[in-house]
Write a protein that holds these residues in place. Structure first.
Motif, PDB file in Angstrom:
ATOM      1  N   VAL A   1       2.374  -2.348   6.738  1.00 17.53           N
ATOM      2  CA  VAL A   1       2.427  -3.961   6.050  1.00 17.53           C
ATOM      3  C   VAL A   1       3.899  -4.284   6.845  1.00 17.53           C
ATOM      4  N   PRO A   2       3.940  -5.642   6.817  1.00 18.52           N
ATOM      5  CA  PRO A   2       5.003  -6.288   7.677  1.00 18.52           C
ATOM      6  C   PRO A   2       6.362  -6.237   6.822  1.00 18.52           C
ATOM      7  N   LEU A   3       7.532  -6.010   7.533  1.00 20.41           N
ATOM      8  CA  LEU A   3       8.958  -6.115   6.783  1.00 20.41           C
ATOM      9  C   LEU A   3       9.087  -7.623   6.659  1.00 20.41           C
ATOM     10  N   LEU A   4       9.365  -8.080   5.155  1.00 19.07           N
ATOM     11  CA  LEU A   4       9.420  -9.350   4.996  1.00 19.07           C
ATOM     12  C   LEU A   4      11.032  -9.526   4.720  1.00 19.07           C
TER      13      LEU A   4
ATOM     14  N   SER B   1      11.345   3.491   8.152  1.00 21.21           N
ATOM     15  CA  SER B   1      11.021   2.164   7.927  1.00 21.21           C
ATOM     16  C   SER B   1       9.553   2.482   7.337  1.00 21.21           C
ATOM     17  N   ALA B   2       8.879   1.762   6.386  1.00 23.44           N
ATOM     18  CA  ALA B   2       7.602   1.985   5.826  1.00 23.44           C
ATOM     19  C   ALA B   2       7.119   0.384   5.960  1.00 23.44           C
ATOM     20  N   ALA B   3       7.692  -0.287   6.409  1.00 24.50           N
ATOM     21  CA  ALA B   3       7.391  -1.615   6.853  1.00 24.50           C
ATOM     22  C   ALA B   3       7.780  -1.976   8.250  1.00 24.50           C
ATOM     23  N   ALA B   4       6.761  -3.006   8.888  1.00 28.28           N
ATOM     24  CA  ALA B   4       6.962  -3.042  10.200  1.00 28.28           C
ATOM     25  C   ALA B   4       7.776  -4.372  10.529  1.00 28.28           C
TER      26      ALA B   4
ATOM     27  N   ARG C   1      11.993  -4.442  -1.785  1.00 37.70           N
ATOM     28  CA  ARG C   1      12.533  -5.900  -1.975  1.00 37.70           C
ATOM     29  C   ARG C   1      11.667  -6.169  -3.338  1.00 37.70           C
ATOM     30  N   ILE C   2      10.554  -5.663  -3.712  1.00 39.79           N
ATOM     31  CA  ILE C   2       9.878  -6.041  -4.923  1.00 39.79           C
ATOM     32  C   ILE C   2      10.125  -5.181  -6.123  1.00 39.79           C
ATOM     33  N   LYS C   3      10.782  -5.616  -6.872  1.00 42.15           N
ATOM     34  CA  LYS C   3      11.682  -5.092  -8.210  1.00 42.15           C
ATOM     35  C   LYS C   3      10.652  -4.310  -9.047  1.00 42.15           C
TER      36      LYS C   3
ATOM     37  N   THR D   1       0.856  -1.158   0.009  1.00 39.35           N
ATOM     38  CA  THR D   1      -0.165   0.000   0.092  1.00 39.35           C
ATOM     39  C   THR D   1       0.906   1.252   0.091  1.00 39.35           C
ATOM     40  N   LEU D   2       0.358   2.303  -0.549  1.00 40.28           N
ATOM     41  CA  LEU D   2       0.767   3.593  -0.454  1.00 40.28           C
ATOM     42  C   LEU D   2       0.380   4.170   0.742  1.00 40.28           C
ATOM     43  N   SER D   3       1.456   4.320   1.879  1.00 39.43           N
ATOM     44  CA  SER D   3       1.195   4.913   2.905  1.00 39.43           C
ATOM     45  C   SER D   3       0.025   6.134   3.153  1.00 39.43           C
ATOM     46  N   GLN D   4      -0.663   6.199   3.990  1.00 37.95           N
ATOM     47  CA  GLN D   4      -1.409   7.148   4.440  1.00 37.95           C
ATOM     48  C   GLN D   4      -0.848   8.482   4.747  1.00 37.95           C
TER      49      GLN D   4
ATOM     50  N   HIS E   1      17.511  -2.600  -5.102  1.00 34.17           N
ATOM     51  CA  HIS E   1      16.722  -3.661  -4.869  1.00 34.17           C
ATOM     52  C   HIS E   1      17.082  -4.653  -3.990  1.00 34.17           C
ATOM     53  N   ALA E   2      16.734  -4.748  -2.660  1.00 27.88           N
ATOM     54  CA  ALA E   2      17.455  -5.761  -1.654  1.00 27.88           C
ATOM     55  C   ALA E   2      16.586  -5.802  -0.352  1.00 27.88           C
ATOM     56  N   ASP E   3      16.982  -6.657   0.355  1.00 28.03           N
ATOM     57  CA  ASP E   3      16.170  -6.821   1.817  1.00 28.03           C
ATOM     58  C   ASP E   3      16.681  -5.732   2.725  1.00 28.03           C
ATOM     59  N   GLY E   4      15.724  -4.783   2.858  1.00 26.92           N
ATOM     60  CA  GLY E   4      16.034  -3.397   3.700  1.00 26.92           C
ATOM     61  C   GLY E   4      16.129  -3.773   5.110  1.00 26.92           C
ATOM     62  N   GLY E   5      16.002  -4.968   5.708  1.00 25.79           N
ATOM     63  CA  GLY E   5      16.077  -5.335   7.039  1.00 25.79           C
ATOM     64  C   GLY E   5      17.570  -5.307   7.492  1.00 25.79           C
ATOM     65  N   PHE E   6      18.345  -5.462   6.362  1.00 25.47           N
ATOM     66  CA  PHE E   6      19.712  -5.286   6.501  1.00 25.47           C
ATOM     67  C   PHE E   6      20.328  -3.858   6.224  1.00 25.47           C
TER      68      PHE E   6
ATOM     69  N   LEU F   1      18.302   6.866   5.092  1.00 25.95           N
ATOM     70  CA  LEU F   1      17.853   5.531   4.348  1.00 25.95           C
ATOM     71  C   LEU F   1      16.226   5.662   4.772  1.00 25.95           C
ATOM     72  N   GLU F   2      15.687   5.055   3.574  1.00 26.29           N
ATOM     73  CA  GLU F   2      14.268   4.687   3.502  1.00 26.29           C
ATOM     74  C   GLU F   2      14.126   3.227   3.305  1.00 26.29           C
ATOM     75  N   VAL F   3      13.512   2.428   4.329  1.00 31.10           N
ATOM     76  CA  VAL F   3      13.223   1.049   4.051  1.00 31.10           C
ATOM     77  C   VAL F   3      11.790   0.814   3.526  1.00 31.10           C
ATOM     78  N   GLY F   4      11.653   0.349   2.228  1.00 28.87           N
ATOM     79  CA  GLY F   4      10.418   0.135   1.528  1.00 28.87           C
ATOM     80  C   GLY F   4       9.960   1.077   0.767  1.00 28.87           C
ATOM     81  N   THR F   5      10.514   1.264  -0.428  1.00 31.48           N
ATOM     82  CA  THR F   5      10.280   2.425  -1.321  1.00 31.48           C
ATOM     83  C   THR F   5       8.643   2.474  -1.825  1.00 31.48           C
ATOM     84  N   GLY F   6       8.273   1.392  -1.883  1.00 36.98           N
ATOM     85  CA  GLY F   6       6.784   1.208  -2.246  1.00 36.98           C
ATOM     86  C   GLY F   6       6.574   1.998  -3.716  1.00 36.98           C
TER      87      GLY F   6
HETATM   88  N1  SAH Z   1       6.124   4.615   1.757  1.00 37.17           N
HETATM   89  C1  SAH Z   1       5.642   3.479   0.932  1.00 37.17           C
HETATM   90  C2  SAH Z   1       5.163   2.520   1.388  1.00 37.17           C
HETATM   91  C3  SAH Z   1       4.872   1.223   0.926  1.00 37.17           C
HETATM   92  S1  SAH Z   1       4.395  -0.161   1.780  1.00 37.17           S
HETATM   93  C4  SAH Z   1       4.455   4.115   0.023  1.00 37.17           C
HETATM   94  O1  SAH Z   1       3.970   5.270   0.584  1.00 37.17           O
HETATM   95  O2  SAH Z   1       4.256   3.873  -1.141  1.00 37.17           O
HETATM   96  C5  SAH Z   1       5.917  -0.814   2.347  1.00 37.17           C
HETATM   97  C6  SAH Z   1       6.962  -1.173   1.400  1.00 37.17           C
HETATM   98  O3  SAH Z   1       7.821  -1.853   2.237  1.00 37.17           O
HETATM   99  C7  SAH Z   1       6.409  -2.320   0.230  1.00 37.17           C
HETATM  100  O4  SAH Z   1       6.700  -1.777  -0.979  1.00 37.17           O
HETATM  101  C8  SAH Z   1       7.222  -3.531   0.611  1.00 37.17           C
HETATM  102  O5  SAH Z   1       7.390  -4.415  -0.585  1.00 37.17           O
HETATM  103  C9  SAH Z   1       8.293  -3.005   1.357  1.00 37.17           C
HETATM  104  N2  SAH Z   1       9.274  -3.896   2.337  1.00 37.17           N
HETATM  105  C10 SAH Z   1       8.703  -4.835   3.050  1.00 37.17           C
HETATM  106  N3  SAH Z   1       9.619  -5.528   3.539  1.00 37.17           N
HETATM  107  C11 SAH Z   1      10.929  -5.000   3.010  1.00 37.17           C
HETATM  108  C12 SAH Z   1      12.440  -5.285   3.099  1.00 37.17           C
HETATM  109  N4  SAH Z   1      12.550  -6.147   3.964  1.00 37.17           N
HETATM  110  N5  SAH Z   1      13.224  -4.633   2.365  1.00 37.17           N
HETATM  111  C13 SAH Z   1      12.674  -3.668   1.630  1.00 37.17           C
HETATM  112  N6  SAH Z   1      11.480  -3.166   1.316  1.00 37.17           N
HETATM  113  C14 SAH Z   1      10.469  -3.913   2.140  1.00 37.17           C
END
Ligand code: SAH
Length: 214
Positions: free
Chosen positions: A206-209, A151-154, A109-111, A58-61, A133-138, A84-89
């Motif tokens: 959304v969860p941090l995957l 971080s935009a993911a939990a 993480r989603i190309k 989702t696009l954040s509120q 394009h990577a796992d932003g948890g790192f 640094l932003e985690v989760g570009t979305g």
């Molecule tokens: N700020 C963004 C939020 C998108 S939702 C917006 O407003 O559009 C959160 C994003 O975090 C999703 O795109 C999801 O794929 C990404 N995400 C989840 N886990 C992640 C991870 N480990 N590394 C990178 N991105 C991650």
């Protein structure tokens, strides 16, 4: 639908909810959120709600984007250089940050989401952004340390890697938890290995995957 009046209504709503940093409000007013959505949803872009962007994300509120940005800036003392932003979305929060700090490094993480975000940020002429394009948890170790991380993911717990990539006095804003989540503010105490953590308010992200997908 993308008229000044509609946008002004959103800004008023954010102010009513307690967002008070005028720099943040100005950037949200002038950033075309409708460009970060598929056309079928763009008429809802200036509602204060999160909206689907595909791939279960989702696009954040707007309130959440405004609040997190405001907290990040305030905790850093108003000036941020490398963030640094985690989760570009969709790239919307990235675009907001890019107008308030020197440089943004954003990990997704989603190309296909990253590809679309890159195109939009380019169209908006925001050149102080680097995406990967990577796992932003790192985090993004080779680009760190950062004076702000958002971080935009939990995750269930604040990843140690993110804390370790904070510069002295650096600040991390991150939702934490599962069904019940709280926004956390973590500040590195000077150049020490101590971190001061504050729980702010309940949120829903959304969860941090882990791992990446093509
Ligand atoms: N700020 C963004 C939020 C998108 S939702 C917006 O407003 O559009 C959160 C994003 O975090 C999703 O795109 C999801 O794929 C990404 N995400 C989840 N886990 C992640 C991870 N480990 N590394 C990178 N991105 C991650």
């Amino acid at each position: 639908m993308t008229s000044l009046r509609t946008r002004e209504r959103l800004i008023q709503r954010l102010m009513d909810q307690g967002v008070s940093d005028y720099k943040v409000l100005d950037v949200i007013r002038s950033t075309p959120r409708h460009l970060f959505l598929d056309e079928a949803l763009s008429h809802r872009a200036y509602e204060d709600s999160s909206l689907p962007i595909g791939y279960g994300q989702t696009l954040s509120q707007p309130y959440v984007v405004a609040r997190m940005t405001e907290v990040l800036l305030a905790a850093a003392g108003g000036k941020l250089s490398r963030v640094l932003e985690v989760g570009t979305g969709s790239g919307y929060q990235t675009a907001v940050l890019a107008q308030l700090v020197d440089q943004v490094f954003s990990v997704e993480r989603i190309k296909p989401l990253q590809d679309k975000a890159r195109q939009r940020l380019r169209e908006l002429g925001l050149r102080n952004v680097q995406l990967t394009h990577a796992d932003g948890g790192f985090g993004w170790p080779s680009m760190g340390p950062f004076d702000g991380i958002l971080s935009a993911a939990a995750p269930q717990f604040v990843p140690d890697e993110l804390k370790q990539q904070l510069a002295p006095g650096g600040v991390l804003v991150i939702p934490v938890g599962g069904q019940q989540q709280y926004l956390h503010l973590v500040i590195r105490d000077g150049d020490s290995d101590r971190f001061i953590t504050q729980e702010l308010e309940p949120v829903k992200f959304v969860p941090l995957l882990s791992g990446t997908t093509r």
